[in-house]
Design a protein around this motif. Structure first.
Motif, PDB file in Angstrom:
ATOM      1  N   ASP A 172      -8.786   3.828   7.651  1.00 35.34           N
ATOM      2  CA  ASP A 172      -9.721   2.701   7.565  1.00 35.34           C
ATOM      3  C   ASP A 172      -9.290   1.521   8.428  1.00 35.34           C
ATOM      4  O   ASP A 172     -10.036   0.557   8.566  1.00 35.34           O
ATOM      5  CB  ASP A 172      -9.877   2.255   6.112  1.00 35.34           C
ATOM      6  CG  ASP A 172     -10.807   3.180   5.352  1.00 35.34           C
ATOM      7  OD1 ASP A 172     -11.969   3.289   5.745  1.00 35.34           O
ATOM      8  OD2 ASP A 172     -10.353   3.823   4.386  1.00 35.34           O
ATOM      9  N   LYS A 173      -8.077   1.570   8.961  1.00 36.38           N
ATOM     10  CA  LYS A 173      -7.614   0.478   9.830  1.00 36.38           C
ATOM     11  C   LYS A 173      -7.215   0.977  11.217  1.00 36.38           C
ATOM     12  O   LYS A 173      -6.550   0.268  11.968  1.00 36.38           O
ATOM     13  CB  LYS A 173      -6.415  -0.223   9.184  1.00 36.38           C
ATOM     14  CG  LYS A 173      -6.801  -1.141   8.035  1.00 36.38           C
ATOM     15  CD  LYS A 173      -5.647  -2.040   7.693  1.00 36.38           C
ATOM     16  CE  LYS A 173      -6.018  -3.114   6.715  1.00 36.38           C
ATOM     17  NZ  LYS A 173      -7.109  -3.981   7.155  1.00 36.38           N
ATOM     18  N   CYS A 183       0.837  -1.205   0.000  1.00 33.80           N
ATOM     19  CA  CYS A 183       0.000   0.000   0.000  1.00 33.80           C
ATOM     20  C   CYS A 183       0.874   1.259   0.000  1.00 33.80           C
ATOM     21  O   CYS A 183       1.472   1.598   1.028  1.00 33.80           O
ATOM     22  CB  CYS A 183      -0.891  -0.031   1.241  1.00 33.80           C
ATOM     23  SG  CYS A 183      -1.735   1.535   1.516  1.00 33.80           S
ATOM     24  N   ILE A 221       0.373   4.069   2.877  1.00 28.16           N
ATOM     25  CA  ILE A 221       0.856   3.928   4.258  1.00 28.16           C
ATOM     26  C   ILE A 221       1.989   4.906   4.533  1.00 28.16           C
ATOM     27  O   ILE A 221       2.110   5.446   5.624  1.00 28.16           O
ATOM     28  CB  ILE A 221       1.319   2.472   4.504  1.00 28.16           C
ATOM     29  CG1 ILE A 221       0.121   1.530   4.538  1.00 28.16           C
ATOM     30  CG2 ILE A 221       2.109   2.369   5.816  1.00 28.16           C
ATOM     31  CD1 ILE A 221       0.476   0.067   4.744  1.00 28.16           C
TER      32      ILE A 221
HETATM   33  S1  SF4 Z   1      -7.232  -0.070   3.737  1.00 30.09           S
HETATM   34 FE1  SF4 Z   1      -5.470   1.150   4.438  1.00 30.09          FE
HETATM   35  S2  SF4 Z   1      -3.734  -0.251   4.410  1.00 30.09           S
HETATM   36 FE2  SF4 Z   1      -5.353  -1.152   3.160  1.00 30.09          FE
HETATM   37  S3  SF4 Z   1      -4.959  -0.481   1.044  1.00 30.09           S
HETATM   38 FE3  SF4 Z   1      -6.366   0.982   1.973  1.00 30.09          FE
HETATM   39  S4  SF4 Z   1      -5.053   2.617   2.776  1.00 30.09           S
HETATM   40 FE4  SF4 Z   1      -3.766   0.816   2.445  1.00 30.09          FE
END
Ligand code: SF4
Length: 356
Positions: free
Chosen positions: A291-292, A271, A274
């Motif tokens: 989102d995490k 990703c 990040i």
């Molecule tokens: S959810 Fe977060 S860690 Fe996963 S691809 Fe999207 S930005 Fe990246």
């Protein structure tokens, strides 16, 4: 004013993009950081992604967590020194409930770092409002109810909660600062027939923009689509009406109300975002993205409890590759479209670059 919501902003930081792959022996500072100063909130919205059980976001959040004052000031020093360009304060909780926010934004005002905040608007007053108005870049107030009664039903607030937020925003605009003030209307089945009247009132008090977004009720795009099905067409029509009647140079209408993808599956294995837009939680954990946040199993990059943020960031690049989106991110992802553009750029064949 230029484009506010374009996905291409990162291409103004080309050196950063080129530093991202694991094969490049270099780490540059993140461009943007989200800081969650506190997990306490003075509202209690039924759909809050951090407080509902059926969303992965926020599953490990501890409500009483907040960043200690001295640690926050140390983080700001590091961010300034590292050359981070911007900070957005967001939840967990309500950023304006953070007791040291005034100290923090005063300090930020003396740096080159731009700052912004998501907020419910209930505490947008006094000196804090003045510092934001004159030194902040933007504020976005989340709303759902269209009058005092509906607003308290959504948020469990006292009787005049809607009126107070509207007055706070109107007073904020009267400060004549440079800070852009937007509202995000979160649409669910109860307010679908009221978004036109709400948008009209917001334009009337001088708000700069309105974003209309769906209330997400599940990790599954299919389930969220099912929830919105009975109101989908009606909301689409209201947005066209709002854009046609109110949208102009002084009032931007941003339509973010659309079908969620049937699945949120990703096909890429690392990703980029990040390293571009990182998240610092009130628990002093650094997470991969908003989102995490507060998902320790899947989103944790590391902790800055016992070390400085700058030392953490510039050590060991492998930490940015712990998350494999094809395995760990089959849920809503705010950076998905931007990740795909960056990956396409990075994956261009070097031998063929010249054949534009
Ligand atoms: S959810 Fe977060 S860690 Fe996963 S691809 Fe999207 S930005 Fe990246």
């Amino acid at each position: 004013m230029g484009l506010l919501y374009t996905r291409m902003k990162i291409f103004h930081f080309k050196e950063k993009i080129d530093s991202l792959p694991a094969s490049v022996d270099k780490i540059l500072a993140p461009v943007h950081i989200r800081i969650k100063p506190t997990n306490t909130c003075n509202h209690n919205c039924w759909y809050c992604a951090y407080r509902t059980d059926n969303l992965q976001l926020g599953k490990d959040m501890v409500v009483k967590d907040r960043i200690p004052r001295e640690k926050m000031l140390e983080i700001i020093d590091d961010i300034d020194e590292m050359g981070v360009k911007s900070i957005t304060f967001s939840g967990g909780g309500e950023p304006f409930c953070y007791p040291y926010l005034l100290d923090v934004v005063r300090k930020l005002s003396r740096t080159q770092v731009k700052f912004a905040s998501l907020t419910n608007g209930s505490l947008l007053n006094g000196e804090l409002a003045e510092v934001f108005a004159h030194n902040g870049t933007w504020l976005r107030v989340s709303m759902d109810g269209w009058d005092d009664e509906s607003y308290s039903a959504y948020r469990g607030t006292k009787d005049k909660g809607f009126t107070e937020v509207m007055e706070n925003m109107e007073d904020f605009k009267k400060l004549n600062g440079k800070c852009y003030l937007g509202v995000c209307i979160i649409v669910d089945r109860k307010n679908a027939s009221h978004i036109y009247e709400l948008a009209k009132r917001l334009k009337g008090i001088g708000i700069d923009s309105v974003k209309i977004a769906p209330c997400l009720v599940s990790n599954s795009g299919r389930e969220s689509n099912e929830y919105h099905k009975p109101i989908f067409q009606q909301v689409r029509e209201e947005i066209v009406r709002i854009t046609g009647e109110f949208g102009d140079k002084e009032f931007e209408v941003f339509d973010s109300y659309h079908s969620q993808l049937e699945t949120f599956e990703k096909e890429y294995n690392w990703c980029p975002y990040i390293q571009i837009l990182s998240v610092i939680g009130a628990d002093l954990n650094v997470y991969s993205c908003q989102d995490k946040a507060y998902n320790i199993k899947e989103g944790l990059i590391g902790s800055i409890k016992n070390m400085r943020f700058k030392d953490f960031w510039f050590s060991d690049k492998n930490k940015f590759f712990k998350v494999d989106p094809s395995i760990h991110c089959a849920h809503h992802c705010v950076a998905d479209a931007k990740n795909k553009i960056v990956l396409e750029y990075l994956n261009a064949d070097r031998e063929h670059l010249a054949f534009v």
